[in-house]
Scaffold this active site. Sequence first.
Site, PDB file in Angstrom:
ATOM      1  N   HIS A 136       1.109  -0.719   0.254  1.00 11.40           N
ATOM      2  CA  HIS A 136       0.390  -0.196   0.141  1.00 11.40           C
ATOM      3  C   HIS A 136       0.445   1.213  -0.086  1.00 11.40           C
ATOM      4  CE1 HIS A 136      -2.523   3.385   1.712  1.00 11.40           C
ATOM      5  NE2 HIS A 136      -3.792   2.201   1.523  1.00 11.40           N
ATOM      6  N   ASP A 213       3.607  -4.095   7.839  1.00 15.58           N
ATOM      7  CA  ASP A 213       1.951  -3.295   7.885  1.00 15.58           C
ATOM      8  C   ASP A 213       0.583  -4.103   7.992  1.00 15.58           C
ATOM      9  OD1 ASP A 213       0.142  -2.109   7.131  1.00 15.58           O
ATOM     10  OD2 ASP A 213       0.112  -1.608   5.215  1.00 15.58           O
ATOM     11  N   GLN A 216      -4.361  -4.460   7.423  1.00 12.97           N
ATOM     12  CA  GLN A 216      -5.078  -5.754   7.211  1.00 12.97           C
ATOM     13  C   GLN A 216      -5.295  -7.031   7.268  1.00 12.97           C
ATOM     14  OE1 GLN A 216      -7.422  -5.089   4.954  1.00 12.97           O
ATOM     15  NE2 GLN A 216      -7.255  -2.814   3.905  1.00 12.97           N
ATOM     16  N   LYS A 239     -10.665   0.191  10.715  1.00 13.30           N
ATOM     17  CA  LYS A 239     -10.227  -0.388   9.932  1.00 13.30           C
ATOM     18  C   LYS A 239     -10.921  -2.310  11.209  1.00 13.30           C
ATOM     19  CE  LYS A 239      -6.787   0.375   6.088  1.00 13.30           C
ATOM     20  NZ  LYS A 239      -7.745   1.104   5.163  1.00 13.30           N
ATOM     21  N   CYS A 379      -4.657   2.326  -3.556  1.00 13.74           N
ATOM     22  CA  CYS A 379      -3.186   2.781  -2.985  1.00 13.74           C
ATOM     23  C   CYS A 379      -2.227   1.449  -3.157  1.00 13.74           C
ATOM     24  CB  CYS A 379      -3.645   4.004  -1.407  1.00 13.74           C
ATOM     25  SG  CYS A 379      -4.921   4.685  -0.925  1.00 13.74           S
TER      26      CYS A 379
HETATM   27  C1  LIG Z   1      -1.738  -2.809   3.420  1.00 10.75           C
HETATM   28  C2  LIG Z   1      -2.697  -1.334   4.748  1.00 10.75           C
HETATM   29  N1  LIG Z   1      -1.874  -0.323   4.331  1.00 10.75           N
HETATM   30  C3  LIG Z   1      -2.371   0.912   4.884  1.00 10.75           C
HETATM   31  C4  LIG Z   1      -3.044   1.138   5.047  1.00 10.75           C
HETATM   32  C5  LIG Z   1      -3.032   2.950   5.793  1.00 10.75           C
HETATM   33  O1  LIG Z   1      -3.878   2.640   6.601  1.00 10.75           O
HETATM   34  P1  LIG Z   1      -4.503   4.372   7.369  1.00 10.75           P
HETATM   35  O2  LIG Z   1      -4.982   4.749   6.290  1.00 10.75           O
HETATM   36  O3  LIG Z   1      -5.676   3.545   8.115  1.00 10.75           O
HETATM   37  O4  LIG Z   1      -3.617   4.857   7.689  1.00 10.75           O
HETATM   38  C6  LIG Z   1      -4.132   0.867   4.303  1.00 10.75           C
HETATM   39  C7  LIG Z   1      -5.348   1.135   4.417  1.00 10.75           C
HETATM   40  O5  LIG Z   1      -5.802   2.094   3.973  1.00 10.75           O
HETATM   41  C8  LIG Z   1      -3.742  -0.861   4.146  1.00 10.75           C
HETATM   42  O6  LIG Z   1      -4.733  -1.573   3.674  1.00 10.75           O
END
Ligand SMILES: Cc1ncc(COP(=O)(O)O)c(C=O)c1O
Lengths: 425, 425, 158, 158
Positions: A136, A213, A216, A239, A379
């Site tokens: 992401h 990370d 998910q 999430k 993203c």
């Molecule tokens: C795999 C992954 N990493 C990071 C993020 C970033 O999360 P956030 O936007 O809540 O900071 C997301 C979701 O947008 C994601 O799906």
Amino acid sequence: MTARELDVETIRADFPILARTVRDERPLVYLDSGATSQKPRQVLDAEREFYERHNAAVHRGAHQLAEEATDAYEQARATIAAFVGAPADEVVFTKNATEAINLVAYAMSNAATAGEEFARMAVGPGDEVVVTEMEHHANLVPWQELCRRTGATLRWFGVTDEGRLDLSNLDDLVNERTRIVALTHQSNVLGTVNPVRQIAERAHAVGALVLVDGAQSVPHMPVDVTELGVDFLAFSGHKMCGPNGIGVLWGRGELLRAMPPFITGGSMIGTVHMDHSTWADPPQRFEAGVPMAPQAVGLAAACDYLNAIGMDAVAAHEHALVEYALKHVGSLEGVRIVGPTDPEARGGAVSFTVDGIHPHDVGQVLDDRGVAVRVGHHCAWPLHRRYGAVATTRASFYLYNSFADVDALVEGIREAQRFFGVARS
Amino acid sequence: MTARELDVETIRADFPILARTVRDERPLVYLDSGATSQKPRQVLDAEREFYERHNAAVHRGAHQLAEEATDAYEQARATIAAFVGAPADEVVFTKNATEAINLVAYAMSNAATAGEEFARMAVGPGDEVVVTEMEHHANLVPWQELCRRTGATLRWFGVTDEGRLDLSNLDDLVNERTRIVALTHQSNVLGTVNPVRQIAERAHAVGALVLVDGAQSVPHMPVDVTELGVDFLAFSGHKMCGPNGIGVLWGRGELLRAMPPFITGGSMIGTVHMDHSTWADPPQRFEAGVPMAPQAVGLAAACDYLNAIGMDAVAAHEHALVEYALKHVGSLEGVRIVGPTDPEARGGAVSFTVDGIHPHDVGQVLDDRGVAVRVGHHCAWPLHRRYGAVATTRASFYLYNSFADVDALVEGIREAQRFFGVARS
Amino acid sequence: MKLDAMYQEIILDHYRNPHHKGLREPFDAESHHINPTCGDEVTLRVLLESAEDGKDALTVADISYDSMGCSISQASASVMTDLLIGKTVDEAMAVLEEFTALMQSKGKGEPDEGVLEDAVAFAGVSKYPARVKCALLAWMAWKDATVKSLATQKEGAV
Amino acid sequence: MKLDAMYQEIILDHYRNPHHKGLREPFDAESHHINPTCGDEVTLRVLLESAEDGKDALTVADISYDSMGCSISQASASVMTDLLIGKTVDEAMAVLEEFTALMQSKGKGEPDEGVLEDAVAFAGVSKYPARVKCALLAWMAWKDATVKSLATQKEGAV
Ligand SMILES: Cc1ncc(COP(=O)(O)O)c(C=O)c1O
Ligand SMILES: Cc1ncc(COP(=O)(O)O)c(C=O)c1O
């Protein structure tokens, strides 16, 4: 797996928004939990109760409300830490997973000027940072920027045609020059669950750190930081049935102590003089300013909620859904799944393309039927480029989704094919 | 001033927490709004309504909920921008005022490696950054750290014995080497309202930028960014009847566009490749990750709430309270006000010391009587050192406070003097 | 009123007439602790001595300190010196442990008066989390200085 | 169903058989626009010409483009070329303004069919904020390229 079957109807009753209708009174079929989850009443109640009964600035007052607020905040930290098997004082609250990852990346560049005490974390020219092609943007761009600030080099794992991480060059990519490996636990596009342990073992063997990370994974499966065998884990509250505006960085205590601060200000200091300051111990060192205490309390309520159902059960339920979806979406003519079609080591995100119809148009037809999915690159633009797709349509599942939701998705895709005249029959 | 008188009883009925009791059923007298304000039902309702009806990831979906969420978020931005007289696209959401200030400080250090386009914001050795001795740590430590990262020099205005900014060396302190002047609009300890315009004029004359910490002004008086004549304004939602977890950076459009990003990740990009990325325009450039949309909606509701009462009326009410407090607290034997004793250009924070009793002990006696104040250095340690006080006791007012609250404070101080045997009579 | 429960007479007495206050020579180690939320400070010195019989057991021969702070932090430092001076380091550490446990008991501790003596008066403070740090400030400084001193003794012994 | 309101026949026709598609020579200026949320792209070229009478009024002599994207963005590019080619730059800018206003009307615009012709079909799209960007992508690229071209013409004129 002996997981109980989820009582989806009972669960859905906890989520007020799932009872609403969209577009001409159609019942909402929410298949966009990968972007953000819905919140149960229990979480909203906990947050509101904090505001209405205990609200005060935490760690900053000696009156009763301040005591209660501080207590609630630190209790929440303990609950959330326990949710991923961590000690409370290794959990730092941020605004989202993105900030959590940036925190580590900035601590590493700040280390260059933060004094001897923190020199160990510094990176510079000749050092390498390793990511993957399935990240992401939140776990890619901060590392690009770290490299830009410090002169370190960014390298990355590729992905296979099947949507798995290509580990064939693991030993080359992760070597003595590697300072940190940052990778996702579960891809938000492919659904792929990565073999984190294996990569962490290699990384630790060459003295590199590992950041995972978990945006998910933590919401969707049991995650234990000790079992993962990594150094940092980042995830977001929104999430996982929790409020927006709160994220978590877990880090090994020893490392957090070795890191200089990122955002500076009140409540993260040891002493302050006009010309210099010293730092509090972690986690406070990384929590400058009045924190999001009500959101922490809400996120703790979300952990309690998920625990009561059981993360094993949540994972098993999603596994069943994804298996069903892979079968029924995947077998539609003209539909290509982007990601593993094998449900093993795979979470509940199903991304796909439909021949002859742009994902925006697929999404529009679904939306018209009340089925909420996400379209675009989610993203993860480089990953889409890798698979030759500008964009995909993504359905993502959570504990409140049912097999009927998947049926609605399948019906909607068929309808899109009919509408745009690309269906055979 | 023709401001209406506030109907404090009606206002208090909007704040559920003010009806609770503390310590043996004593009614709560909340005099700690400088740390964080309480929230009216209207704000909590707005946030909850968002979660229960419109929750989705903003700017990331094409389904109806995502549209509604995005709309609510951007509407909230417009409302909050209008509250300080700014165009909507010049308002960036952060997690608190602290992050807003850090954002500017990091953009300035990042500018060194962010490419030609952003070189204008860069600072380095020989450049100077100017703050004041009355800053909250949130507007001091980030600038110390900017100087540490870049080699720039930190300088500062002193304060007079009366608790005003010492501007006698304005022309020396703010000179051609000055890149930015960062100062508070209203001191969280002294209550002092600073002559921001005058300082901004000098700063602009020598080509320096001006950042104003409005954490204690925006909640308490009408603030208009054009009238202030500055370049950046930072403030927090939680101090102005809004939710925790949201802060605001307003910046002149031209400057925001000239700034490289701070936190990077999703939704702030132009394009992303594995080896480089480009940026979205402001404000998105500075809002990486899923944002705190429900909190933005709550903060907009807070602005609506305050607007309905009228910020002139709020300011007039607090002025009356502080005048009354200065008179009645200030005239207690053995009590020393730290800050101006003249209520002009002075907001509703009244800090004081009591001879022979440590502020912690004063606070304890007050707390025992249900009066919630803050004790300590209030995140302004250098300022306390300047006045020879390790700590002070601070009462701070807001629209829901009454004269009776001040009376309770005065009675509490007397009781502390009796209890610790320092009262004359 | 609850105030009396926190501010027991014993505490107020020690606050008004602190024992062993002022920095003294000789000493083995010094430590300086600050409470970052309120700015209260203590500078504390310890002197350890081998017991008369020349065996291993070290004794807390002196604790001296200078401090700035609230009634609780001042009284606690004073009570601590009364309690620890003259004890062996092991005994003193045991008292520290007992006192720390009491302070973290959130008003639910059942202090052992045999071990804590006057320090049982602080039981009421444990109900006020924001004040627990005050009560522990001098104790933490003592622990720190003692650890430093032990480290030096060890080096000397080698 | 609302789908028909968005996907009018006219839109689907242009989508299936886009007009003026493909990059052509000669051209004065080119621009490349991307929609960062979905990755859709357009590369667009404009050719401006002085009117026959040699007076100042410049005409849009050609617009050619290559693009990747959804039905709305493709159809919108196609409709735009039909509308703008042959108009003076001033007239074309006026059409752009009218179209932009329609797209930002949240389904409440009353499009001027005299000005917008086939483009009135996009009225339904304005109800879907996430799709407005799709409809505007090519138009923004045209504006950009035209501004570039005008800048060059000016330089040339000096
Ligand atoms: C795999 C992954 N990493 C990071 C993020 C970033 O999360 P956030 O936007 O809540 O900071 C997301 C979701 O947008 C994601 O799906
Ligand atoms: C003057 C001043 N500036 C900045 C801040 C920081 O605000 P926050 O903690 O919400 O970031 C505060 C409040 O704590 C303040 O009073």
